[in-house]
Design a protein around this motif. Sequence first.
Motif, PDB file in Angstrom:
ATOM      1  N   TRP A  32       0.842  -1.332   0.190  1.00 38.01           N
ATOM      2  CA  TRP A  32       0.082  -0.023   0.073  1.00 38.01           C
ATOM      3  C   TRP A  32       0.820   1.275  -0.075  1.00 38.01           C
ATOM      4  CZ3 TRP A  32      -5.314  -0.080   0.281  1.00 38.01           C
ATOM      5  CH2 TRP A  32      -5.954  -1.413   0.469  1.00 38.01           C
ATOM      6  N   SER A  64       0.601   5.641   0.263  1.00 26.68           N
ATOM      7  CA  SER A  64      -0.166   6.875   0.573  1.00 26.68           C
ATOM      8  C   SER A  64      -0.311   7.840  -0.689  1.00 26.68           C
ATOM      9  CB  SER A  64       0.475   7.762   1.541  1.00 26.68           C
ATOM     10  OG  SER A  64      -0.374   8.932   1.479  1.00 26.68           O
ATOM     11  N   GLU A  93      -1.795   0.108   9.215  1.00 27.29           N
ATOM     12  CA  GLU A  93      -1.560  -1.226   8.988  1.00 27.29           C
ATOM     13  C   GLU A  93      -3.001  -2.067   8.969  1.00 27.29           C
ATOM     14  OE1 GLU A  93       2.228   0.669   9.066  1.00 27.29           O
ATOM     15  OE2 GLU A  93       0.689   0.313  10.674  1.00 27.29           O
ATOM     16  N   CYS A 139      -6.054  -0.987   9.296  1.00 25.58           N
ATOM     17  CA  CYS A 139      -7.104  -0.404   8.286  1.00 25.58           C
ATOM     18  C   CYS A 139      -6.864  -0.979   6.824  1.00 25.58           C
ATOM     19  CB  CYS A 139      -7.230   1.064   8.191  1.00 25.58           C
ATOM     20  SG  CYS A 139      -8.382   1.958   7.292  1.00 25.58           S
ATOM     21  N   THR A 140      -5.621  -0.943   6.600  1.00 27.85           N
ATOM     22  CA  THR A 140      -5.343  -1.349   4.945  1.00 27.85           C
ATOM     23  C   THR A 140      -5.383  -2.752   5.111  1.00 27.85           C
ATOM     24  OG1 THR A 140      -3.093  -1.435   5.514  1.00 27.85           O
ATOM     25  CG2 THR A 140      -3.715   0.561   4.307  1.00 27.85           C
ATOM     26  N   CYS A 183      -9.266  -3.434   4.717  1.00 29.41           N
ATOM     27  CA  CYS A 183      -9.795  -3.176   3.405  1.00 29.41           C
ATOM     28  C   CYS A 183      -9.260  -4.383   2.339  1.00 29.41           C
ATOM     29  CB  CYS A 183      -9.284  -1.937   2.822  1.00 29.41           C
ATOM     30  SG  CYS A 183      -9.908  -0.630   3.804  1.00 29.41           S
ATOM     31  N   ALA A 234      -7.848   2.431   0.936  1.00 31.36           N
ATOM     32  CA  ALA A 234      -8.246   2.549   2.514  1.00 31.36           C
ATOM     33  C   ALA A 234      -7.992   3.859   2.875  1.00 31.36           C
ATOM     34  CB  ALA A 234      -7.367   1.586   3.156  1.00 31.36           C
ATOM     35  N   CYS A 274     -12.198   3.856   9.948  1.00 34.55           N
ATOM     36  CA  CYS A 274     -11.497   3.078   8.538  1.00 34.55           C
ATOM     37  C   CYS A 274     -12.410   3.000   7.718  1.00 34.55           C
ATOM     38  CB  CYS A 274     -11.113   1.802   9.320  1.00 34.55           C
ATOM     39  SG  CYS A 274      -9.978   0.709   7.669  1.00 34.55           S
ATOM     40  N   CYS A 298     -13.161   1.845   3.285  1.00 39.31           N
ATOM     41  CA  CYS A 298     -12.653   1.205   2.105  1.00 39.31           C
ATOM     42  C   CYS A 298     -13.401   1.565   0.858  1.00 39.31           C
ATOM     43  CB  CYS A 298     -12.666  -0.229   2.241  1.00 39.31           C
ATOM     44  SG  CYS A 298     -11.983  -0.760   4.042  1.00 39.31           S
ATOM     45  N   TYR A 321      -4.817   5.540   1.138  1.00 37.31           N
ATOM     46  CA  TYR A 321      -3.821   4.563   0.847  1.00 37.31           C
ATOM     47  C   TYR A 321      -4.414   3.942  -0.305  1.00 37.31           C
ATOM     48  CZ  TYR A 321      -0.931   5.735   4.685  1.00 37.31           C
ATOM     49  OH  TYR A 321       0.027   6.548   5.336  1.00 37.31           O
ATOM     50  N   GLN A 322      -3.306   3.265  -1.313  1.00 37.05           N
ATOM     51  CA  GLN A 322      -3.930   2.638  -2.451  1.00 37.05           C
ATOM     52  C   GLN A 322      -3.007   1.336  -2.765  1.00 37.05           C
ATOM     53  OE1 GLN A 322      -3.426   4.470  -6.313  1.00 37.05           O
ATOM     54  NE2 GLN A 322      -5.520   3.857  -7.086  1.00 37.05           N
TER      55      GLN A 322
END
Length: 275
Positions: free
Chosen positions: A93, A95, A120, A122-123, A126, A134, A142, A144, A180-181
């Motif tokens: 992931w 940002s 970490e 939250c991602t 998702c 996320a 959090c 998604c 974040y992607q």
Amino acid sequence: MFSLKVLVLCSSIAFATARDVIGLQVRDAAIFKRAISTDGVCGGYNNTNTCAGSAFGTCCSLFGYCGTDPAHCGYGCQSGYGSCVVKQPAVTWASIGCYSDSSNARTLRTAMNVGGNTVEICTAACAAAGFTLAGMEFGSQCFCDNAISNGGAEATSGCTMACPGNSAEICGGGGRLSVYQVTPTWQSVGCYTDSTTARTLSATYNIAGNTQEKCQAACQAGGFKYSGTEFGSQCFCGNTIASTAGLAGDCLTPCPGDSTTKCGGINRLSLNVYI
């Protein structure tokens, strides 16, 4: 006598019915049994072949290739077409900035209930739910999604709140999302044949201390989709795989820059795709 005849008749009917049911079950099992992948390709979006029992690995990745590493067995692994033994997300992931949000029209539309929120945590939540975006908001929240929605836009300020589970990280702010992607990654597609007279990949690079990562970096910098290492020291790149190439199973030459990994073989390419 009549009763005996009836009993025999009923028994015959019951046997025939059971035989027919078993026959249908066997037939249906044969119809729906998935073929084992013989070319490393698998999954619902490709040819419905399974990786279970395949020489290329038992996990069918999100992108439809058999393998055994976390990229195949982790995030997005198709459990209906093999095993998925890695439980944690096998993705990276990155940002993409601070974004605006509204409680009336969420920028990321799916809320996740997490405790001790961090980037970490939250991602990972998702990723486990199949999302590629996320966002952390107001510290503890959090969210998604797979796209920025409802007019959410990049904000120049406002992402200033520390994450409850890690005060060194930022988890958005009031009406602000730290977004974040999932980043693209290289993934193995197997061992392929090659020939000096008909190259599987069109471009070649001379790389000292060759490794999979060095070859991938060279191919990515050159704008290529595929990378392939051969006979240890050779690196090839391309945007298509030549029709003359086929899958093989003997990419066994150690990489000069990392002897714990393999870099193809004689007329064999360890092939990767950037997706």
